[in-house]
Design an enzyme around this catalytic site. Sequence first.
Site, PDB file in Angstrom:
ATOM      1  N   CYS A  41      10.775  14.782   5.228  1.00 28.87           N
ATOM      2  CA  CYS A  41      10.248  14.482   3.823  1.00 28.87           C
ATOM      3  C   CYS A  41      11.116  14.877   2.526  1.00 28.87           C
ATOM      4  O   CYS A  41      11.547  14.517   1.592  1.00 28.87           O
ATOM      5  CB  CYS A  41       8.844  14.886   3.893  1.00 28.87           C
ATOM      6  SG  CYS A  41       8.032  14.653   2.226  1.00 28.87           S
ATOM      7  N   GLU A 179      12.628  -0.118   1.589  1.00 32.76           N
ATOM      8  CA  GLU A 179      12.856   0.661   0.240  1.00 32.76           C
ATOM      9  C   GLU A 179      14.440   0.826  -0.028  1.00 32.76           C
ATOM     10  O   GLU A 179      14.764   0.699  -1.269  1.00 32.76           O
ATOM     11  CB  GLU A 179      12.375   2.078   0.662  1.00 32.76           C
ATOM     12  CG  GLU A 179      10.653   2.057   0.665  1.00 32.76           C
ATOM     13  CD  GLU A 179      10.238   3.207   0.954  1.00 32.76           C
ATOM     14  OE1 GLU A 179      10.860   4.324   1.394  1.00 32.76           O
ATOM     15  OE2 GLU A 179       8.967   3.651   0.686  1.00 32.76           O
ATOM     16  N   HIS A 433      -8.400  -0.778 -19.924  1.00 29.45           N
ATOM     17  CA  HIS A 433      -7.822  -1.703 -20.608  1.00 29.45           C
ATOM     18  C   HIS A 433      -6.943  -1.327 -21.677  1.00 29.45           C
ATOM     19  O   HIS A 433      -6.926  -0.499 -22.544  1.00 29.45           O
ATOM     20  CB  HIS A 433      -8.720  -2.879 -21.436  1.00 29.45           C
ATOM     21  CG  HIS A 433      -8.128  -4.254 -21.913  1.00 29.45           C
ATOM     22  ND1 HIS A 433      -7.855  -5.005 -21.069  1.00 29.45           N
ATOM     23  CD2 HIS A 433      -8.112  -4.318 -23.198  1.00 29.45           C
ATOM     24  CE1 HIS A 433      -7.352  -5.976 -21.759  1.00 29.45           C
ATOM     25  NE2 HIS A 433      -7.447  -5.614 -22.981  1.00 29.45           N
ATOM     26  N   GLU A 438      -7.096  -2.438 -13.823  1.00 35.52           N
ATOM     27  CA  GLU A 438      -8.371  -3.054 -14.170  1.00 35.52           C
ATOM     28  C   GLU A 438      -8.747  -4.233 -13.377  1.00 35.52           C
ATOM     29  O   GLU A 438     -10.007  -4.698 -13.137  1.00 35.52           O
ATOM     30  CB  GLU A 438      -8.850  -3.340 -15.635  1.00 35.52           C
ATOM     31  CG  GLU A 438      -7.654  -4.391 -16.283  1.00 35.52           C
ATOM     32  CD  GLU A 438      -8.119  -4.625 -17.606  1.00 35.52           C
ATOM     33  OE1 GLU A 438      -9.229  -4.472 -18.276  1.00 35.52           O
ATOM     34  OE2 GLU A 438      -6.997  -4.584 -18.646  1.00 35.52           O
TER      35      GLU A 438
HETATM   36  P1  NDP Z   1       9.585   0.999  11.006  1.00 36.96           P
HETATM   37  O1  NDP Z   1       8.976   1.116  12.402  1.00 36.96           O
HETATM   38  O2  NDP Z   1       8.655   0.813   9.844  1.00 36.96           O
HETATM   39  O3  NDP Z   1      10.625  -0.192  10.875  1.00 36.96           O
HETATM   40  C1  NDP Z   1      11.652  -0.486  11.787  1.00 36.96           C
HETATM   41  C2  NDP Z   1      12.126  -1.936  11.677  1.00 36.96           C
HETATM   42  O4  NDP Z   1      13.172  -2.103  12.346  1.00 36.96           O
HETATM   43  C3  NDP Z   1      11.122  -3.055  11.695  1.00 36.96           C
HETATM   44  O5  NDP Z   1      11.350  -4.193  10.732  1.00 36.96           O
HETATM   45  C4  NDP Z   1      11.635  -3.616  13.255  1.00 36.96           C
HETATM   46  O6  NDP Z   1      11.203  -4.753  13.571  1.00 36.96           O
HETATM   47  C5  NDP Z   1      12.905  -3.167  13.101  1.00 36.96           C
HETATM   48  N1  NDP Z   1      13.895  -3.163  14.340  1.00 36.96           N
HETATM   49  C6  NDP Z   1      13.504  -2.211  15.247  1.00 36.96           C
HETATM   50  N2  NDP Z   1      14.488  -2.078  16.234  1.00 36.96           N
HETATM   51  C7  NDP Z   1      15.234  -3.039  15.975  1.00 36.96           C
HETATM   52  C8  NDP Z   1      16.581  -3.658  16.470  1.00 36.96           C
HETATM   53  N3  NDP Z   1      16.820  -3.098  17.536  1.00 36.96           N
HETATM   54  N4  NDP Z   1      17.124  -4.519  15.970  1.00 36.96           N
HETATM   55  C9  NDP Z   1      16.784  -5.137  14.755  1.00 36.96           C
HETATM   56  N5  NDP Z   1      15.677  -4.520  14.091  1.00 36.96           N
HETATM   57  C10 NDP Z   1      14.949  -3.829  14.679  1.00 36.96           C
HETATM   58  O7  NDP Z   1      10.588   1.992  10.983  1.00 36.96           O
HETATM   59  P2  NDP Z   1      11.469   2.746   9.702  1.00 36.96           P
HETATM   60  O8  NDP Z   1      12.704   3.339  10.120  1.00 36.96           O
HETATM   61  O9  NDP Z   1      11.514   1.818   8.457  1.00 36.96           O
HETATM   62  O10 NDP Z   1      10.444   3.827   9.279  1.00 36.96           O
HETATM   63  C11 NDP Z   1       9.902   4.942  10.089  1.00 36.96           C
HETATM   64  C12 NDP Z   1       8.520   5.345   9.567  1.00 36.96           C
HETATM   65  O11 NDP Z   1       8.598   6.334   8.689  1.00 36.96           O
HETATM   66  C13 NDP Z   1       7.648   4.168   9.036  1.00 36.96           C
HETATM   67  O12 NDP Z   1       7.102   3.655  10.138  1.00 36.96           O
HETATM   68  C14 NDP Z   1       6.709   5.046   8.167  1.00 36.96           C
HETATM   69  O13 NDP Z   1       5.724   5.511   9.012  1.00 36.96           O
HETATM   70  C15 NDP Z   1       7.609   6.174   7.687  1.00 36.96           C
HETATM   71  N6  NDP Z   1       7.990   5.932   6.428  1.00 36.96           N
HETATM   72  C16 NDP Z   1       7.206   6.046   5.474  1.00 36.96           C
HETATM   73  C17 NDP Z   1       7.558   5.809   4.244  1.00 36.96           C
HETATM   74  C18 NDP Z   1       6.418   5.819   2.966  1.00 36.96           C
HETATM   75  O14 NDP Z   1       5.512   6.246   3.346  1.00 36.96           O
HETATM   76  N7  NDP Z   1       6.920   5.100   1.788  1.00 36.96           N
HETATM   77  C19 NDP Z   1       8.907   5.740   3.665  1.00 36.96           C
HETATM   78  C20 NDP Z   1       9.799   5.543   4.892  1.00 36.96           C
HETATM   79  C21 NDP Z   1       9.443   5.889   5.998  1.00 36.96           C
HETATM   80  P3  NDP Z   1       9.798  -5.045  14.149  1.00 36.96           P
HETATM   81  O15 NDP Z   1       8.939  -5.357  12.938  1.00 36.96           O
HETATM   82  O16 NDP Z   1      10.444  -6.718  14.631  1.00 36.96           O
HETATM   83  O17 NDP Z   1       9.701  -4.506  15.123  1.00 36.96           O
END
Ligand code: NDP
Length: 448
Positions: A41, A179, A433, A438
Amino acid sequence: MQEFDLFVIGGGSGGVRAARMAAQRGARVALAEMGALGGTCVNVGCIPKKLYSYAAHYGESFEESHGFGWSGEAPSFDWQTLKRNRAIEIMRLNGVYEKLLAGAGVQLLRGRAHLADAHTVEVAGERLRARHVLVATGGAPHPPEFPGHQLALSSNEMFDLEPFPQRLLVIGGGYIACEFASIFNGLGSRVTQLYRGAQVLRGFDDDIRAFVAAEMAKKGVDLRLNAQVATLQRGAGGLQARLADGSVLEVDAVLAATGRWPNAAGLGLEEAGVHLNEHGAIVVDGEFRTSVPHILAVGDVIDRLQLTPVALAEAMVVVDRLFGSGRRTIDYENIPTAVFTHPNIGTVGLTEAQARQRFGRLRIYRADFKPLKHTLSGSVERTLMKLVVDDASDRVLGVHMVGADAGEIVQGFAVALKAGATKAVFDATIGIHPTAAEEFVTMREPVG
Ligand code: NDP
């Protein structure tokens, strides 16, 4: 051998919180960390990401200011300044964490820790006894598996990337991919984002997913759905990504944001009898005890919800169970979350699809509008707000938003959902407002 009531492995959000709170309750506590204090984080996640998101917003803010009468030379962006200032701030936070631990009387050990046996932790050649061990080692980026994936970066490396990527390819459709696509687009990169499925942000409300994808595209992210990288290689003009459909993209950098997996390997856990699941996450019960009851685990390493505030809450439960009343619990329902896309997403409660499955008849309220600011700014950005209401009980089950400061707005509504607020309570609440927020208390007619 030194002996501790609690030995915490990992100095991220969950670990530091647990160590401090336990020490404040009089426990003898040690914490081992091999990297910088604050974990994902503070060092390579939430905090630097949000700082870069602020940076990325300035580009469009300068543009938008013209409609309000401001003019002047077009400003330019200096990546080195942003990186330097971020690094200084993160170092300051690392220091704050160290002071907090020292102030609470936690003994900080620098180095990689592992269990020599179920009650003995070894750090930098030293062996220490522990009545309880808390594993809070977080997670790490999980790379995709296509040939050449080693050339892709993870989000960890993006903050200090050199040089600034004029052309960036982002793989994935989750929090991090969306993001970073938004941030680098805002900072001036030409961003292509590839997602393997039909719509980004699986698990979020479908209206929110479609709306934010369209907004990101309007801002310039070249978002391609049902698209996959087949191979990645270095070419004369940059990195060449060959996609599954045969087309080739040439870019300066590739970010693979394809999920984060738990950091549970190499800690001596399985040897001590701790069970891991098929994803390598530590299996825990409702009180965060592993299969070896005096070894506990919280945060990303247990692979429930990878969110800092969740790890903090889990840490508090552990400390309360070990050194307090033992009554504290954590409720995983109605956990609000934000995605710092441009524009932001803020959400709490059930998506429409989840609510329909659990509750049947719903009322859906939706507002899609141009925010007041953009009547003069010239921006085409729109805001979406949505309420999911159980028709039988009138309870609001879901609050979803895409728009500026969505996280700030939805945090407050999360309290209302926790309290079980009905739509009638929303209706009886006077709006502030003129704000976007709102709208959540003035939506009168359900959509058909
Ligand atoms: P996520 O699990 O959110 O997303 C992973 C993405 O990668 C999905 O779209 C997934 O597709 C895709 N994916 C997985 N494997 C492959 C592959 N082999 N080839 C192509 N695409 C693939 O993970 P992140 O890495 O984005 O983030 C991890 C975690 O960290 C999040 O889940 C969240 O909990 C946390 N986080 C929170 C934030 C916040 O609160 N603002 C900011 C950043 C992270 P599919 O959907 O099809 O599985």
